[in-house]
Design a protein around this motif. Structure first.
Motif, PDB file in Angstrom:
ATOM      1  N   GLU A 141     -11.855   1.645  12.738  1.00 60.40           N
ATOM      2  CA  GLU A 141     -12.547   1.194  11.341  1.00 60.40           C
ATOM      3  C   GLU A 141     -11.828   0.124  10.740  1.00 60.40           C
ATOM      4  O   GLU A 141     -10.555   0.500  10.373  1.00 60.40           O
ATOM      5  N   LEU A 142     -12.224  -1.115  10.575  1.00 62.62           N
ATOM      6  CA  LEU A 142     -11.508  -2.068   9.633  1.00 62.62           C
ATOM      7  C   LEU A 142     -11.900  -1.938   8.438  1.00 62.62           C
ATOM      8  O   LEU A 142     -13.145  -1.844   8.126  1.00 62.62           O
ATOM      9  N   VAL A 143     -10.733  -1.548   7.557  1.00 64.19           N
ATOM     10  CA  VAL A 143     -11.123  -1.591   5.995  1.00 64.19           C
ATOM     11  C   VAL A 143     -10.339  -2.401   5.157  1.00 64.19           C
ATOM     12  O   VAL A 143      -9.322  -2.904   5.664  1.00 64.19           O
ATOM     13  N   TRP A 144     -10.976  -2.619   3.916  1.00 62.72           N
ATOM     14  CA  TRP A 144     -10.276  -3.815   3.237  1.00 62.72           C
ATOM     15  C   TRP A 144      -9.872  -3.074   1.773  1.00 62.72           C
ATOM     16  O   TRP A 144      -9.481  -3.808   1.015  1.00 62.72           O
ATOM     17  N   ASP A 145     -10.294  -1.768   1.654  1.00 62.02           N
ATOM     18  CA  ASP A 145      -9.953  -1.146   0.374  1.00 62.02           C
ATOM     19  C   ASP A 145      -9.389   0.251   0.564  1.00 62.02           C
ATOM     20  O   ASP A 145      -9.868   0.883   1.298  1.00 62.02           O
ATOM     21  N   PRO A 146      -8.171   0.344   0.230  1.00 63.58           N
ATOM     22  CA  PRO A 146      -7.566  -0.651  -0.622  1.00 63.58           C
ATOM     23  C   PRO A 146      -6.967  -1.779   0.081  1.00 63.58           C
ATOM     24  O   PRO A 146      -6.484  -1.644   0.989  1.00 63.58           O
ATOM     25  N   PRO A 147      -6.779  -2.815  -0.698  1.00 64.27           N
ATOM     26  CA  PRO A 147      -6.201  -4.197  -0.168  1.00 64.27           C
ATOM     27  C   PRO A 147      -4.783  -4.020   0.226  1.00 64.27           C
ATOM     28  O   PRO A 147      -4.224  -3.136  -0.363  1.00 64.27           O
ATOM     29  N   TRP A 148      -4.314  -4.435   1.523  1.00 69.25           N
ATOM     30  CA  TRP A 148      -3.015  -4.424   1.724  1.00 69.25           C
ATOM     31  C   TRP A 148      -2.033  -5.131   0.942  1.00 69.25           C
ATOM     32  O   TRP A 148      -2.641  -6.442   0.370  1.00 69.25           O
ATOM     33  N   ASP A 149      -0.950  -4.634   0.560  1.00 67.93           N
ATOM     34  CA  ASP A 149       0.142  -5.406  -0.246  1.00 67.93           C
ATOM     35  C   ASP A 149       1.346  -5.017   0.407  1.00 67.93           C
ATOM     36  O   ASP A 149       1.554  -4.019   1.018  1.00 67.93           O
ATOM     37  N   LEU A 150       2.405  -5.612  -0.167  1.00 64.70           N
ATOM     38  CA  LEU A 150       3.813  -5.427   0.214  1.00 64.70           C
ATOM     39  C   LEU A 150       4.217  -4.179   0.164  1.00 64.70           C
ATOM     40  O   LEU A 150       5.180  -3.773   0.822  1.00 64.70           O
ATOM     41  N   SER A 151       3.494  -3.304  -1.167  1.00 67.70           N
ATOM     42  CA  SER A 151       4.271  -2.043  -1.239  1.00 67.70           C
ATOM     43  C   SER A 151       3.879  -1.147  -0.096  1.00 67.70           C
ATOM     44  O   SER A 151       4.481   0.016  -0.036  1.00 67.70           O
ATOM     45  N   ARG A 152       2.917  -1.390   0.892  1.00 66.24           N
ATOM     46  CA  ARG A 152       2.755  -0.487   2.031  1.00 66.24           C
ATOM     47  C   ARG A 152       3.542  -0.613   3.240  1.00 66.24           C
ATOM     48  O   ARG A 152       3.552   0.250   4.076  1.00 66.24           O
ATOM     49  N   MET A 153       4.592  -1.527   3.140  1.00 63.35           N
ATOM     50  CA  MET A 153       5.627  -1.749   4.164  1.00 63.35           C
ATOM     51  C   MET A 153       6.526  -0.819   4.082  1.00 63.35           C
ATOM     52  O   MET A 153       6.924  -0.260   2.761  1.00 63.35           O
ATOM     53  N   SER A 154       7.090  -0.241   5.285  1.00 65.39           N
ATOM     54  CA  SER A 154       8.154   0.456   5.141  1.00 65.39           C
ATOM     55  C   SER A 154       9.565  -0.085   4.432  1.00 65.39           C
ATOM     56  O   SER A 154       9.464  -1.373   4.766  1.00 65.39           O
ATOM     57  N   GLU A 155      10.248   0.816   4.343  1.00 69.59           N
ATOM     58  CA  GLU A 155      11.643   0.044   3.806  1.00 69.59           C
ATOM     59  C   GLU A 155      12.395  -0.663   5.001  1.00 69.59           C
ATOM     60  O   GLU A 155      12.869  -1.751   4.679  1.00 69.59           O
ATOM     61  N   ALA A 156      12.373  -0.185   6.065  1.00 67.74           N
ATOM     62  CA  ALA A 156      12.828  -0.925   7.374  1.00 67.74           C
ATOM     63  C   ALA A 156      12.005  -2.447   7.509  1.00 67.74           C
ATOM     64  O   ALA A 156      12.727  -3.062   7.756  1.00 67.74           O
ATOM     65  N   ALA A 157      10.835  -2.191   7.457  1.00 67.71           N
ATOM     66  CA  ALA A 157      10.018  -3.473   7.332  1.00 67.71           C
ATOM     67  C   ALA A 157      10.684  -4.521   6.113  1.00 67.71           C
ATOM     68  O   ALA A 157      10.664  -5.750   6.712  1.00 67.71           O
ATOM     69  N   ARG A 158      10.663  -3.966   5.052  1.00 64.77           N
ATOM     70  CA  ARG A 158      11.010  -4.956   4.058  1.00 64.77           C
ATOM     71  C   ARG A 158      12.559  -5.228   4.267  1.00 64.77           C
ATOM     72  O   ARG A 158      12.740  -6.602   3.927  1.00 64.77           O
ATOM     73  N   LEU A 159      13.331  -4.704   4.585  1.00 61.24           N
ATOM     74  CA  LEU A 159      14.698  -5.109   4.912  1.00 61.24           C
ATOM     75  C   LEU A 159      14.624  -6.316   6.136  1.00 61.24           C
ATOM     76  O   LEU A 159      15.551  -7.114   6.150  1.00 61.24           O
ATOM     77  N   GLU A 160      13.849  -6.142   7.296  1.00 60.78           N
ATOM     78  CA  GLU A 160      13.693  -6.850   8.312  1.00 60.78           C
ATOM     79  C   GLU A 160      13.077  -8.232   7.868  1.00 60.78           C
ATOM     80  O   GLU A 160      13.628  -9.140   8.561  1.00 60.78           O
ATOM     81  N   LEU A 161      12.348  -8.193   6.991  1.00 63.48           N
ATOM     82  CA  LEU A 161      11.951  -9.610   6.354  1.00 63.48           C
ATOM     83  C   LEU A 161      12.399  -9.754   5.134  1.00 63.48           C
ATOM     84  O   LEU A 161      12.053 -10.991   4.470  1.00 63.48           O
ATOM     85  N   ASP A 162      13.560  -9.342   4.771  1.00 64.56           N
ATOM     86  CA  ASP A 162      14.261  -9.747   3.709  1.00 64.56           C
ATOM     87  C   ASP A 162      13.713  -9.733   2.299  1.00 64.56           C
ATOM     88  O   ASP A 162      13.787 -10.572   1.564  1.00 64.56           O
ATOM     89  N   LEU A 163      12.834  -8.724   2.217  1.00 65.48           N
ATOM     90  CA  LEU A 163      12.038  -8.759   0.962  1.00 65.48           C
ATOM     91  C   LEU A 163      12.475  -7.458   0.044  1.00 65.48           C
ATOM     92  O   LEU A 163      12.248  -6.311   0.384  1.00 65.48           O
ATOM     93  N   THR A 164      13.265  -7.762  -0.893  1.00 70.23           N
ATOM     94  CA  THR A 164      13.652  -6.563  -1.649  1.00 70.23           C
ATOM     95  C   THR A 164      12.899  -6.505  -2.660  1.00 70.23           C
ATOM     96  O   THR A 164      12.060  -7.315  -3.105  1.00 70.23           O
ATOM     97  N   GLU A 165      12.921  -5.310  -3.734  1.00 77.24           N
ATOM     98  CA  GLU A 165      12.029  -5.361  -4.816  1.00 77.24           C
ATOM     99  C   GLU A 165      12.099  -6.231  -5.583  1.00 77.24           C
ATOM    100  O   GLU A 165      11.300  -6.674  -6.308  1.00 77.24           O
ATOM    101  N   GLN A 166      13.381  -7.165  -5.906  1.00 76.69           N
ATOM    102  CA  GLN A 166      13.356  -8.183  -6.825  1.00 76.69           C
ATOM    103  C   GLN A 166      12.716  -9.467  -6.257  1.00 76.69           C
ATOM    104  O   GLN A 166      12.129 -10.339  -7.003  1.00 76.69           O
ATOM    105  N   GLY A 167      12.365  -9.366  -4.934  1.00 76.79           N
ATOM    106  CA  GLY A 167      11.769 -10.434  -4.141  1.00 76.79           C
ATOM    107  C   GLY A 167      10.263 -10.425  -4.003  1.00 76.79           C
ATOM    108  O   GLY A 167       9.708 -11.449  -3.803  1.00 76.79           O
ATOM    109  N   TRP A 168       9.764  -9.331  -4.513  1.00 82.19           N
ATOM    110  CA  TRP A 168       8.207  -9.183  -4.446  1.00 82.19           C
ATOM    111  C   TRP A 168       7.664  -8.570  -5.467  1.00 82.19           C
ATOM    112  O   TRP A 168       7.877  -8.168  -6.413  1.00 82.19           O
TER     113      TRP A 168
END
Length: 104
Positions: free
Chosen positions: A77-104
């Protein structure tokens, strides 16, 4: 083999968005996994409703889960609510993409 949520998560970690070098589980695109006697039900989203690879990724998710489902039907089932945002990413994914809390 008894099908578990962990089995499904393991195969979902093998599915990557071709535009982002992180698997869909760690991206936070999977909202829910339900395992019943006759079916596996996946609720998922995309980073954008205009994702050009949407159909391909849906097929990859279906095929990956079907491979471990023990013959159960796989429903996505494809859902749009709640909408996806960066906070849904795992810490490992944020590190992989170099997205720190200061950067988003």
């Amino acid at each position: 083999m008894v099908l578990t949520k962990e089995n499904i998560i393991e195969v979902l970690r093998s599915v990557y968005d071709p535009e982002i070098p992180v698997n869909i589980w760690d991206l936070g695109l999977i909202y829910d996994i339900g395992i019943g006697e006759k079916s596996v039900d996946i609720k998922m989203t995309f980073t954008s409703p205009t994702c050009p690879m949407m159909e391909d990724l849906l097929q990859q998710v279906h095929d990956s889960v079907a491979a471990v489902s023990g013959g159960r039907d796989v429903h996505i089932e494809l859902v749009w609510d709640p909408p996806w945002d960066l906070s849904r990413m795992s810490e490992a994914a944020r590190l992989e993409l170099d997205l720190t809390e200061q950067g988003w």
